[in-house]
Design an enzyme around this catalytic site. Structure first.
Site, mmCIF file in Angstrom:
data_model
loop_
_atom_site.group_PDB
_atom_site.id
_atom_site.type_symbol
_atom_site.label_atom_id
_atom_site.label_comp_id
_atom_site.label_asym_id
_atom_site.label_seq_id
_atom_site.Cartn_x
_atom_site.Cartn_y
_atom_site.Cartn_z
ATOM 1 N N HIS A 101 -45.909 -9.592 -0.158
ATOM 2 C CA HIS A 101 -46.191 -10.937 0.344
ATOM 3 C C HIS A 101 -45.032 -11.921 0.160
ATOM 4 O O HIS A 101 -45.059 -13.030 0.709
ATOM 5 C CB HIS A 101 -47.479 -11.493 -0.293
ATOM 6 N N ASP A 127 -56.063 -14.336 1.293
ATOM 7 C CA ASP A 127 -55.529 -13.648 0.106
ATOM 8 C C ASP A 127 -56.580 -13.640 -1.007
ATOM 9 O O ASP A 127 -57.326 -14.606 -1.166
ATOM 10 C CB ASP A 127 -54.293 -14.429 -0.376
ATOM 11 N N HIS A 129 -55.533 -13.638 -3.972
ATOM 12 C CA HIS A 129 -54.798 -14.370 -5.003
ATOM 13 C C HIS A 129 -54.322 -15.711 -4.451
ATOM 14 O O HIS A 129 -54.408 -15.937 -3.245
ATOM 15 C CB HIS A 129 -53.616 -13.530 -5.479
ATOM 16 N N ASP A 131 -51.102 -16.891 -5.150
ATOM 17 C CA ASP A 131 -49.645 -16.780 -4.930
ATOM 18 C C ASP A 131 -48.928 -18.089 -5.198
ATOM 19 O O ASP A 131 -47.969 -18.439 -4.499
ATOM 20 C CB ASP A 131 -49.358 -16.288 -3.500
ATOM 21 N N HIS A 144 -43.980 -11.676 -5.502
ATOM 22 C CA HIS A 144 -45.085 -11.781 -4.523
ATOM 23 C C HIS A 144 -46.206 -12.686 -5.020
ATOM 24 O O HIS A 144 -47.122 -12.991 -4.255
ATOM 25 C CB HIS A 144 -45.614 -10.394 -4.087
ATOM 26 N N ASP A 231 -52.699 -11.380 3.355
ATOM 27 C CA ASP A 231 -52.485 -10.391 2.299
ATOM 28 C C ASP A 231 -53.702 -9.481 2.373
ATOM 29 O O ASP A 231 -54.843 -9.929 2.203
ATOM 30 C CB ASP A 231 -52.406 -11.094 0.944
ATOM 31 N N ASP A 233 -55.086 -7.596 0.514
ATOM 32 C CA ASP A 233 -55.982 -7.518 -0.644
ATOM 33 C C ASP A 233 -57.109 -8.540 -0.581
ATOM 34 O O ASP A 233 -58.022 -8.533 -1.417
ATOM 35 C CB ASP A 233 -55.217 -7.564 -1.968
ATOM 36 N N GLU A 273 -48.645 -6.545 2.223
ATOM 37 C CA GLU A 273 -49.175 -5.817 1.066
ATOM 38 C C GLU A 273 -49.826 -4.477 1.405
ATOM 39 O O GLU A 273 -50.530 -3.906 0.569
ATOM 40 C CB GLU A 273 -50.116 -6.697 0.224
#
Ligand SMILES: [Mn+2]
Length: 296
Positions: A101, A127, A129, A131, A144, A231, A233, A273
């Site tokens: 990412h 995402d 997360h 980030d 990332h 992303d 994930d 990712e």
């Protein structure tokens, strides 16, 4: 319709150094080979894959990791930004295929620069997360975990000043969707800036379609166009397994795909990712093709 309006250029961003494990750098070549084969195995039966045109793959070559790789990652992002800036002036839509990412710092620095004469862009950041670390508060040192903070102008100048010294996005022009794994310092940063975050619990409560609708309405009011950075994930690991940092209880891919009709003409899409060296690579590659076809 002019031919250039129909073609969607793709840039591969082969970077894996900035993730917690190597492997994402192999994703662009895999997706490119699937497209070259005509994606006959794709579940998207009605897709016209010929509208995608693979332009170039840029590779981040450093063997360093974590913060030691930062200058090389910044160089790579500058190279990527130069490409995305050029393509965003020529084509109404483009796709960047990551890569970890960290590539987002290059992708959006270039695209924002291309749109600058027209006005500000909005960004939907999908995402698990946030980030939103900086080199000063990262625990892992993995770059990332820093691209969103960098695009908002926070962190190392090598990452925040790509193509221009200004922050790439105003906080009120960014929406995060799907977050469920983060450190308190990231939440504090985004809250103090005023970035809108739709947590995973909001998606469970309202549904992804309602959140897309609200996010698009919010961003459209003050920007000239919207981009999306994905992303993988963000999705539930059962649906999209081959990612560097999986987090349980994510967005269902089917619900997300069904809601994409709300997102009309994104100026650009970035998919990051995907780690093809992990189990479930084939299923994840299919998810990438579905996302490309539905979002562009
Ligand atoms: Mn991310």
């Amino acid at each position: 319709m002019r031919i250039l309006d129909r073609i969607i250029p793709i840039i591969g961003a082969a970077s894996g150094q900035s993730a917690n494990q190597l492997g994402c750098e192999k994703a662009p070549a895999l997706i490119e080979s699937l497209l070259r084969a005509g994606s006959k195995s794709s579940q998207e039966k009605s897709a016209d894959w010929s509208r995608f045109m693979w332009q170039e793959t840029i590779t981040c070559t450093t063997s360093l990791r974590q913060l030691a790789a930062l200058p090389a990652v910044a160089d790579f992002c500058l190279q990527l930004a130069t490409f995305t800036q050029k393509l965003a002036t020529q084509y109404p839509q483009l796709l960047v295929m990551g890569g970890d990412h960290a590539v987002a710092m290059g992708t959006w620095s270039g695209i924002v620069q291309a749109y600058a004469p027209r006005g500000p862009l909005g960004l939907i950041w999908v995402d698990a997360h946030l980030d939103s670390h900086t080199p000063d508060d990262t625990e892992s040192g993995n770059i990332h975990g820093m691209p969103l903070a960098s695009l908002l102008g926070q962190g190392d100048v090598l990452l925040t000043q790509i193509l221009s010294p200004k922050p790439k996005f105003k906080p009120q022009h960014v929406v995060v969707i799907g977050a469920r794994s983060y450190e308190p310092v990231e939440v504090e940063r985004l809250q103090s800036l005023g970035v809108r975050v739709y947590w995973m619990r909001d998606i469970e409560r309202l549904g992804i379609a309602a959140i897309f609708t609200e996010a698009v309405e919010y961003l459209t009011a003050t920007t000239v166009g919207i981009g999306m950075s994905i992303d993988l994930d963000a999705f539930d690991p059962h649906d999209v397994p081959a990612v560097s940092a999986p987090e349980p209880h994510g967005i269902f891919l089917g619900s997300f795909l069904a809601a994409t009709n709300v997102l009309k003409s994104l100026v650009a899409l970035e998919i990051t990712e995907f780690n093809p060296t992990l189990p479930g690579s084939e299923q994840t590659a299919q998810a990438v093709l579905q996302l490309m076809n539905r979002l562009l």
